[in-house]
Write a protein that holds these residues in place. Structure first.
Motif, PDB file in Angstrom:
ATOM      1  N   LYS A   4       0.840  -1.206   0.000  1.00 21.64           N
ATOM      2  CA  LYS A   4       0.000   0.000   0.000  1.00 21.64           C
ATOM      3  C   LYS A   4       0.875   1.256   0.000  1.00 21.64           C
ATOM      4  N   TYR A   8       1.234   4.145  -3.054  1.00 25.10           N
ATOM      5  CA  TYR A   8       1.032   5.583  -2.850  1.00 25.10           C
ATOM      6  C   TYR A   8       2.293   6.382  -3.152  1.00 25.10           C
ATOM      7  N   SER A  12       2.417   9.410  -5.888  1.00 28.84           N
ATOM      8  CA  SER A  12       2.916  10.766  -5.638  1.00 28.84           C
ATOM      9  C   SER A  12       3.952  11.179  -6.670  1.00 28.84           C
ATOM     10  N   PHE A 102      -6.934   2.530  -3.230  1.00 31.12           N
ATOM     11  CA  PHE A 102      -6.987   3.924  -3.662  1.00 31.12           C
ATOM     12  C   PHE A 102      -8.327   4.598  -3.350  1.00 31.12           C
ATOM     13  N   THR A 105      -8.551   7.537  -0.404  1.00 28.57           N
ATOM     14  CA  THR A 105      -7.915   8.794  -0.804  1.00 28.57           C
ATOM     15  C   THR A 105      -8.723   9.505  -1.878  1.00 28.57           C
ATOM     16  N   THR A 106      -9.238   8.739  -2.824  1.00 31.60           N
ATOM     17  CA  THR A 106     -10.033   9.332  -3.897  1.00 31.60           C
ATOM     18  C   THR A 106     -11.325   9.922  -3.354  1.00 31.60           C
ATOM     19  N   VAL A 108     -11.836  11.129  -0.273  1.00 26.64           N
ATOM     20  CA  VAL A 108     -11.494  12.368   0.443  1.00 26.64           C
ATOM     21  C   VAL A 108     -11.200  13.496  -0.554  1.00 26.64           C
ATOM     22  N   LEU A 109     -10.503  13.161  -1.616  1.00 30.06           N
ATOM     23  CA  LEU A 109     -10.189  14.169  -2.637  1.00 30.06           C
ATOM     24  C   LEU A 109     -11.457  14.718  -3.273  1.00 30.06           C
TER      25      LEU A 109
END
Length: 338
Positions: A4, A8, A12, A102, A105-106, A108-109
């Protein structure tokens, strides 16, 4: 856990160059638009930076969804080209499990983009419009020293000396309902509050002359307004009341739906990330970037069409059609192989 973190870290490395590149290009476009305003108003370096800061939420909104989606696809495509996805899959991480990695994170984005687009952009647009209205009003106001026949609102005005927004030896005169009003001031300062101009007169005398009497007032400060502005319509307080006011009147619906649907784009396109990112480098060519750009264009075209034609119904029609279509593509490509 290590896989994981590795995924990430690779994300980045892909995201930052793409985002910074798009951010720079979009910033240049907005700066050119701001610079074009100098033909109408005069702004200094600080005001230029202030106007640019008002555009930052829009720049982020337009660049982040595309950058993040393409970065996800490129990350998986890079791992595929180096045969790392095959190794990761052999450890039991199938495409759906990678998608689940993923997903938080997606999510929250996308939620952050909703806040930026629906919450911050209306506020910054209001602040920019207010600032520009203020500067344009100030630009149209140009009283020159030692010239007759100039007006400030309903007042005829004459000044001996001017230095920026400071004036010396001011005379004001007007006639209203048979009453002559004459004002003298040693100094004056021009104030501009949200496009409403006013003179603050300092140390002077005011005369009110009627047919049968004369009144004189000595003052230390007196404020004279250019005009009384009756503001109509909605006064911006916060984003919730702003959208409530506009949506109930059927205005800005296409902007509201476009903001939300664009914010959700990375979240509802995760199946495309798997479909485009997974490929066998021995038998297939890497077409991930081209396919990603085509997908972005198609989504934005669909979104624009639906927001213009079905209004608020596009908020559930567009995501539903997109998820069904992308899942179908995923099942016909990646799912049956991995």
């Amino acid at each position: 856990m290590k896989i994981k973190s590795y995924l990430y870290s690779q994300l980045s490395l892909s995201f930052l160059p793409i985002f910074l590149g798009l951010y720079f290009i979009t910033s240049i476009i907005f700066l050119v638009k701001i610079a074009s305003l100098t033909s109408v108003i005069t702004i200094d370096g600080f005001e230029l930076f202030k106007l640019y800061s008002y555009t930052i939420p829009k720049i982020i909104f337009f660049t982040v969804p595309i950058s993040f989606f393409i970065s996800l696809v490129i990350t998986l495509a890079k791992l595929s080209s180096e045969y790392e996805l095959i190794v990761i899959t052999s450890f039991g991480l199938n495409p759906m499990k990678i998608l689940k990695i993923f997903f938080p994170t997606t999510l929250v984005l996308s939620l952050a983009l909703v806040v930026i687009s629906v919450g911050l952009i209306p506020k910054t647009d209001y602040l920019m419009d207010t600032f520009l209205a203020k500067k344009k009003k100030e630009a149209n106001f140009n009283i020159k020293a030692s010239e007759f026949g100039q007006k400030f609102g309903d007042w005829l005005i004459y000044i001996d000396k001017k230095d920026g927004k400071k004036y010396e030896n001011i005379k004001l005169f007007k006639t209203e309902k048979g009453l002559d009003q004459f004002i003298l001031a040693n100094e004056a300062v021009l104030n501009n509050k949200d496009g409403e101009l006013s003179f603050r007169l300092i140390n002077g005398k005011a005369f009110y002359i009627a047919d049968d009497e004369l009144n004189q007032i000595d003052y230390k400060t007196m404020d004279i307004n250019d005009s009384i502005v009756n503001k109509k319509g909605f006064i911006f307080t916060d984003a919730i009341n702003y959208w409530k006011y506009n949506l109930t009147r059927g205005s800005d619906i296409d902007d509201f739906t476009f903001f939300i649907l664009t914010s959700l784009f990375p979240l509802i396109s995760l199946f495309l990330v798997i479909a485009f990112g997974y490929y066998n480098p021995r038998y297939e060519k890497n077409r991930s970037i081209g396919l990603s750009l085509v997908a972005v264009v198609i989504y934005y075209v669909i979104t624009k069409y639906l927001t213009k034609n079905v209004d608020l119904h596009s908020l559930y029609i567009a995501p539903t059609l997109w998820i069904i279509g992308t899942y179908y593509l995923y099942t016909k490509t990646t799912k049956k192989l991995y």
